[in-house]
Scaffold this motif. Sequence first.
Motif, PDB file in Angstrom:
ATOM      1  N   ARG A   3       0.823  -1.218   0.000  1.00 25.53           N
ATOM      2  CA  ARG A   3       0.000   0.000   0.000  1.00 25.53           C
ATOM      3  C   ARG A   3       0.850   1.258   0.000  1.00 25.53           C
ATOM      4  O   ARG A   3       0.452   2.283  -0.559  1.00 25.53           O
ATOM      5  CB  ARG A   3      -0.912   0.015   1.224  1.00 25.53           C
ATOM      6  N   TYR A   7       0.159   4.359  -2.472  1.00 23.31           N
ATOM      7  CA  TYR A   7      -0.165   5.637  -1.844  1.00 23.31           C
ATOM      8  C   TYR A   7       0.816   6.727  -2.267  1.00 23.31           C
ATOM      9  O   TYR A   7       0.423   7.801  -2.717  1.00 23.31           O
ATOM     10  CB  TYR A   7      -0.137   5.451  -0.325  1.00 23.31           C
ATOM     11  N   ALA A  63      -2.126   3.104   6.282  1.00 22.11           N
ATOM     12  CA  ALA A  63      -3.273   3.787   5.684  1.00 22.11           C
ATOM     13  C   ALA A  63      -4.342   2.750   5.336  1.00 22.11           C
ATOM     14  O   ALA A  63      -4.033   1.634   4.921  1.00 22.11           O
ATOM     15  CB  ALA A  63      -2.861   4.551   4.442  1.00 22.11           C
ATOM     16  N   VAL A  68      -6.397   4.843   0.529  1.00 22.67           N
ATOM     17  CA  VAL A  68      -5.547   4.597  -0.640  1.00 22.67           C
ATOM     18  C   VAL A  68      -6.385   4.681  -1.914  1.00 22.67           C
ATOM     19  O   VAL A  68      -5.974   5.299  -2.902  1.00 22.67           O
ATOM     20  CB  VAL A  68      -4.834   3.234  -0.522  1.00 22.67           C
TER      21      VAL A  68
END
Length: 90
Positions: A3, A7, A63, A68
């Motif tokens: 992620r 991101y 997150a 995202v």
Amino acid sequence: MERLYVYEGALAAIGLSVAVQAAVSLDGGDPSLGTVLMVVGGIGALVGASYDVVRRDPATFDASAGAVFALVLAAAVSLLGALLNLALSL
């Protein structure tokens, strides 16, 4: 896929699109302070996202999937706007 990379890639894409749109405005003859600050801010977002990818451990990134996804969607809209702005200025 981590992620963190998605991101930060989306943040870099937003920074790039802001910098490109402002650079097109500068090239078109709009040397205002706001336009120059947009170029600096866009490049700063691009550099900051790149630095964060290099320095942060992907295992500690926390997150949510929704955050995202929202950022990726915002990056897509931002890039589309930059491309349209570039196409209309030619």
